[in-house]
Design an enzyme around this catalytic site. Structure first.
Site, short mmCIF file in Angstrom:
data_model
loop_
_atom_site.label_atom_id
_atom_site.label_comp_id
_atom_site.label_asym_id
_atom_site.label_seq_id
_atom_site.Cartn_x
_atom_site.Cartn_y
_atom_site.Cartn_z
N ILE A 97 58.10 55.12 34.90
CA ILE A 97 58.46 55.25 36.33
C ILE A 97 59.73 54.50 36.69
O ILE A 97 60.36 54.84 37.68
CB ILE A 97 57.38 54.78 37.35
CG1 ILE A 97 56.50 53.68 36.81
CG2 ILE A 97 56.61 55.93 37.94
CD1 ILE A 97 55.65 53.04 37.92
N HIS A 136 51.85 50.40 23.98
CA HIS A 136 52.77 51.52 24.22
C HIS A 136 54.07 51.27 23.48
O HIS A 136 54.52 50.14 23.34
CB HIS A 136 53.02 51.71 25.71
CG HIS A 136 53.41 50.45 26.43
ND1 HIS A 136 52.49 49.50 26.81
CD2 HIS A 136 54.62 49.98 26.83
CE1 HIS A 136 53.11 48.51 27.41
NE2 HIS A 136 54.41 48.77 27.43
P1 5GP Z 1 55.95 46.67 29.17
O1 5GP Z 1 56.80 45.69 29.90
O2 5GP Z 1 54.46 46.37 29.34
O3 5GP Z 1 56.33 46.85 27.73
O4 5GP Z 1 56.25 48.06 29.80
C1 5GP Z 1 55.51 48.63 30.82
C2 5GP Z 1 56.33 49.81 31.32
O5 5GP Z 1 55.46 50.66 32.01
C3 5GP Z 1 57.45 49.44 32.26
O6 5GP Z 1 58.68 49.93 31.74
C4 5GP Z 1 57.06 50.10 33.59
O7 5GP Z 1 58.18 50.62 34.26
C5 5GP Z 1 56.09 51.18 33.15
N1 5GP Z 1 55.01 51.48 34.06
C6 5GP Z 1 54.17 50.57 34.66
N2 5GP Z 1 53.24 51.20 35.38
C7 5GP Z 1 53.47 52.53 35.22
C8 5GP Z 1 52.80 53.70 35.73
O8 5GP Z 1 51.81 53.65 36.46
N3 5GP Z 1 53.34 54.90 35.37
C9 5GP Z 1 54.42 55.00 34.54
N4 5GP Z 1 54.84 56.23 34.25
N5 5GP Z 1 55.07 53.92 34.05
C10 5GP Z 1 54.59 52.71 34.38
#
Ligand code: 5GP
Ligand code: ZN
Length: 112
Positions: A31, A100
């Site tokens: 997002i 992820h």
């Molecule tokens: P992290 O920092 O945990 O590696 O990455 C999490 C990612 O998930 C971030 O880049 C954030 O923008 C994305 N993100 C968080 N919540 C959502 C969501 O509900 N939907 C989508 N499509 N992306 C999300």
């Protein structure tokens, strides 16, 4: 997992722009994209973090990397390349605790 944002997307309880799906993996657009193409690739089964991975989780996480390859080919980046990133734990920048792989592409640094 009820309280997991990515499990809700996998269960189609929350919306997402889905880019790829197979029996083990779902990929959808981030997002808040940090590159021209920014897709998150998740195992359908909830695994909180690489830091909590068990040997039996290796297949599911490996399938995410294979999905990245398929995504790269489908989106025309097979020759140009892309970046895969997995954030692990608080100091690794992990915010969502469902494993992820970030697929970042479309620029030289792909969202460094
Ligand atoms: P992290 O920092 O945990 O590696 O990455 C999490 C990612 O998930 C971030 O880049 C954030 O923008 C994305 N993100 C968080 N919540 C959502 C969501 O509900 N939907 C989508 N499509 N992306 C999300
Ligand atoms: Zn989850």
């Amino acid at each position: 997992m009820k309280d997991c944002a990515f499990c809700r997307i996998v269960a189609r309880e929350s919306p997402a722009d889905i880019e790829y799906e197979d029996d083990a993996v779902l990929a959808f657009r981030d997002i808040y994209p940090k590159a021209p193409v920014h897709v998150l690739i998740v195992p359908k089964r909830h695994i909180p973090s690489v830091m909590a991975m068990e040997p039996g989780d290796a297949e599911a996480v490996g399938r995410c990397v294979l999905a990245a390859r398929a995504l790269g080919e489908a989106k025309g980046f097979a020759a140009r390349g892309y970046r895969l990133r997995v954030n692990c734990g608080p100091e690794g920048g992990q915010v969502v605790y469902h494993v992820h792989v970030h697929f970042l592409a479309g620029g030289r640094a792909s969202g460094a």
